[in-house]
Motif scaffolding. Structure first.
Motif, PDB file in Angstrom:
ATOM      1  N   MET A 155     -18.709  18.202   6.259  1.00 26.83           N
ATOM      2  CA  MET A 155     -18.035  17.021   6.775  1.00 26.83           C
ATOM      3  C   MET A 155     -16.565  17.047   6.337  1.00 26.83           C
ATOM      4  O   MET A 155     -16.254  17.431   5.216  1.00 26.83           O
ATOM      5  N   LYS A 156     -15.687  16.632   7.225  1.00 29.68           N
ATOM      6  CA  LYS A 156     -14.263  16.605   6.907  1.00 29.68           C
ATOM      7  C   LYS A 156     -13.958  15.457   5.943  1.00 29.68           C
ATOM      8  O   LYS A 156     -14.719  14.504   5.843  1.00 29.68           O
ATOM      9  N   ILE A 157     -12.817  15.575   5.260  1.00 26.54           N
ATOM     10  CA  ILE A 157     -12.412  14.598   4.245  1.00 26.54           C
ATOM     11  C   ILE A 157     -11.212  13.799   4.755  1.00 26.54           C
ATOM     12  O   ILE A 157     -10.194  14.375   5.149  1.00 26.54           O
ATOM     13  N   LEU A 158     -11.343  12.474   4.733  1.00 17.45           N
ATOM     14  CA  LEU A 158     -10.266  11.561   5.120  1.00 17.45           C
ATOM     15  C   LEU A 158      -9.856  10.737   3.910  1.00 17.45           C
ATOM     16  O   LEU A 158     -10.702  10.114   3.268  1.00 17.45           O
ATOM     17  N   PHE A 159      -8.571  10.754   3.602  1.00 18.54           N
ATOM     18  CA  PHE A 159      -8.000   9.824   2.629  1.00 18.54           C
ATOM     19  C   PHE A 159      -7.266   8.765   3.417  1.00 18.54           C
ATOM     20  O   PHE A 159      -6.488   9.082   4.325  1.00 18.54           O
ATOM     21  N   CYS A 160      -7.522   7.503   3.090  1.00 19.63           N
ATOM     22  CA  CYS A 160      -6.919   6.392   3.815  1.00 19.63           C
ATOM     23  C   CYS A 160      -6.322   5.395   2.830  1.00 19.63           C
ATOM     24  O   CYS A 160      -6.980   5.003   1.856  1.00 19.63           O
ATOM     25  N   ASP A 161      -5.101   4.998   3.096  1.00 22.75           N
ATOM     26  CA  ASP A 161      -4.427   3.963   2.323  1.00 22.75           C
ATOM     27  C   ASP A 161      -5.076   2.607   2.615  1.00 22.75           C
ATOM     28  O   ASP A 161      -5.860   2.471   3.554  1.00 22.75           O
ATOM     29  N   ILE A 162      -4.709   1.606   1.833  1.00 18.75           N
ATOM     30  CA  ILE A 162      -5.257   0.265   2.035  1.00 18.75           C
ATOM     31  C   ILE A 162      -4.179  -0.705   2.522  1.00 18.75           C
ATOM     32  O   ILE A 162      -4.244  -1.210   3.632  1.00 18.75           O
ATOM     33  N   ASP A 163      -3.168  -0.969   1.684  1.00 20.94           N
ATOM     34  CA  ASP A 163      -2.163  -1.986   2.009  1.00 20.94           C
ATOM     35  C   ASP A 163      -1.317  -1.582   3.209  1.00 20.94           C
ATOM     36  O   ASP A 163      -0.726  -0.512   3.231  1.00 20.94           O
ATOM     37  N   SER A 164      -1.292  -2.433   4.210  1.00 23.14           N
ATOM     38  CA  SER A 164      -0.595  -2.226   5.485  1.00 23.14           C
ATOM     39  C   SER A 164      -1.232  -1.140   6.346  1.00 23.14           C
ATOM     40  O   SER A 164      -0.686  -0.768   7.380  1.00 23.14           O
ATOM     41  N   THR A 165      -2.392  -0.649   5.923  1.00 23.19           N
ATOM     42  CA  THR A 165      -3.112   0.347   6.715  1.00 23.19           C
ATOM     43  C   THR A 165      -4.463  -0.204   7.154  1.00 23.19           C
ATOM     44  O   THR A 165      -4.809  -0.111   8.329  1.00 23.19           O
ATOM     45  N   ILE A 166      -5.220  -0.776   6.227  1.00 24.68           N
ATOM     46  CA  ILE A 166      -6.465  -1.442   6.635  1.00 24.68           C
ATOM     47  C   ILE A 166      -6.430  -2.935   6.326  1.00 24.68           C
ATOM     48  O   ILE A 166      -7.261  -3.682   6.813  1.00 24.68           O
ATOM     49  N   ASN A 167      -5.486  -3.375   5.473  1.00 25.49           N
ATOM     50  CA  ASN A 167      -5.407  -4.818   5.219  1.00 25.49           C
ATOM     51  C   ASN A 167      -4.024  -5.361   5.516  1.00 25.49           C
ATOM     52  O   ASN A 167      -3.025  -4.650   5.457  1.00 25.49           O
ATOM     53  N   ASN A 168      -4.008  -6.632   5.860  1.00 26.56           N
ATOM     54  CA  ASN A 168      -2.781  -7.324   6.238  1.00 26.56           C
ATOM     55  C   ASN A 168      -2.176  -7.962   4.982  1.00 26.56           C
ATOM     56  O   ASN A 168      -2.110  -9.180   4.872  1.00 26.56           O
ATOM     57  N   HIS A 169      -1.735  -7.142   4.053  1.00 27.59           N
ATOM     58  CA  HIS A 169      -1.261  -7.662   2.766  1.00 27.59           C
ATOM     59  C   HIS A 169       0.144  -8.218   2.823  1.00 27.59           C
ATOM     60  O   HIS A 169       0.553  -8.948   1.942  1.00 27.59           O
ATOM     61  N   TRP A 170       0.908  -7.909   3.881  1.00 24.96           N
ATOM     62  CA  TRP A 170       2.299  -8.356   3.884  1.00 24.96           C
ATOM     63  C   TRP A 170       2.419  -9.871   3.999  1.00 24.96           C
ATOM     64  O   TRP A 170       3.417 -10.435   3.580  1.00 24.96           O
ATOM     65  N   VAL A 171       1.408 -10.568   4.513  1.00 32.99           N
ATOM     66  CA  VAL A 171       1.425 -12.034   4.515  1.00 32.99           C
ATOM     67  C   VAL A 171       1.455 -12.535   3.072  1.00 32.99           C
ATOM     68  O   VAL A 171       2.251 -13.402   2.707  1.00 32.99           O
ATOM     69  N   ARG A 172       0.607 -11.949   2.228  1.00 37.49           N
ATOM     70  CA  ARG A 172       0.560 -12.313   0.805  1.00 37.49           C
ATOM     71  C   ARG A 172       1.841 -11.921   0.097  1.00 37.49           C
ATOM     72  O   ARG A 172       2.409 -12.694  -0.678  1.00 37.49           O
ATOM     73  N   ILE A 173       2.323 -10.733   0.359  1.00 35.27           N
ATOM     74  CA  ILE A 173       3.538 -10.254  -0.309  1.00 35.27           C
ATOM     75  C   ILE A 173       4.725 -11.140   0.054  1.00 35.27           C
ATOM     76  O   ILE A 173       5.511 -11.534  -0.808  1.00 35.27           O
ATOM     77  N   GLN A 174       4.858 -11.484   1.313  1.00 36.04           N
ATOM     78  CA  GLN A 174       5.975 -12.334   1.725  1.00 36.04           C
ATOM     79  C   GLN A 174       5.855 -13.734   1.138  1.00 36.04           C
ATOM     80  O   GLN A 174       6.857 -14.351   0.787  1.00 36.04           O
ATOM     81  N   LYS A 175       4.642 -14.230   1.000  1.00 32.13           N
ATOM     82  CA  LYS A 175       4.415 -15.553   0.398  1.00 32.13           C
ATOM     83  C   LYS A 175       4.955 -15.593  -1.026  1.00 32.13           C
ATOM     84  O   LYS A 175       5.502 -16.601  -1.459  1.00 32.13           O
ATOM     85  N   TRP A 176       4.793 -14.487  -1.753  1.00 35.82           N
ATOM     86  CA  TRP A 176       5.158 -14.442  -3.168  1.00 35.82           C
ATOM     87  C   TRP A 176       6.495 -13.738  -3.425  1.00 35.82           C
ATOM     88  O   TRP A 176       6.836 -13.449  -4.561  1.00 35.82           O
TER      89      TRP A 176
END
Length: 162
Positions: A1-22
């Motif tokens: 099976m192939k290997i996938l590395f995936c980021d989280i912030d701004s890739t699978i989650n909408n964290h910029w709403v939280r970041i902009q809030k703070w």
């Protein structure tokens, strides 16, 4: 099976709403208040549209490993709690301190595909505007197959999933 590395912030989650809030002193700011990195705040993040479904589809052809730069207390535990809350499929969670640390991590671990937004400065504006070009260049120099995520999981699925 192939290997996938995936980021989280701004890739699978909408964290910029939280970041902009703070953002301090207020948006657009110069720094981010530490409250942005508490369990309570992070657990409010929503997945990016089609992220959960896309990771599930990738899991049919790839072993999923999350790789995120999260330099705050209890980052691994909070990340696991958030991923599990939303039903993401994964083999491992890997936390490094900064974006550039991802290069060394990938150098030491087999990777067939790396998906990451490589964006910084969400306290100043939207994601996907200013990229960690040093990280991208080093990964390219290593011959890593990388996809710079720009908000559209459907396009990435069409490109990589058979």
């Amino acid at each position: 099976m192939k290997i996938l590395f995936c980021d989280i912030d701004s890739t699978i989650n909408n964290h910029w709403v939280r970041i902009q809030k703070w953002a301090l002193p207020s948006f657009p700011g110069k720094t981010i208040h530490q409250n942005a990195f508490t369990r309570e705040e992070i657990m409010k993040d929503l997945p990016i549209e089609n992220a959960v479904e896309s990771i599930e589809k990738f899991s049919k052809e790839y072993e999923i490993h999350f790789l995120s730069a999260r330099n705050f207390p209890n980052a691994w535990d909070i990340t696991k709690e958030w991923l599990d809350k939303w039903g993401f499929i994964y083999k491992s969670i890997n936390i490094v301190k900064s974006s550039i640390d991802k290069v060394e991590f990938v150098r030491n671990n087999h990777c067939d595909l790396f998906i990451d937004d490589f964006s910084k400065g969400q306290e100043y504006g939207e994601s996907y505007q200013v990229l960690y070009t040093d990280t991208i260049n080093q990964l390219n120099d290593m011959g890593i197959n990388l996809e710079v995520f720009k908000g559209d999981w459907n396009a990435i699925r069409q490109k990589y999933i058979t």
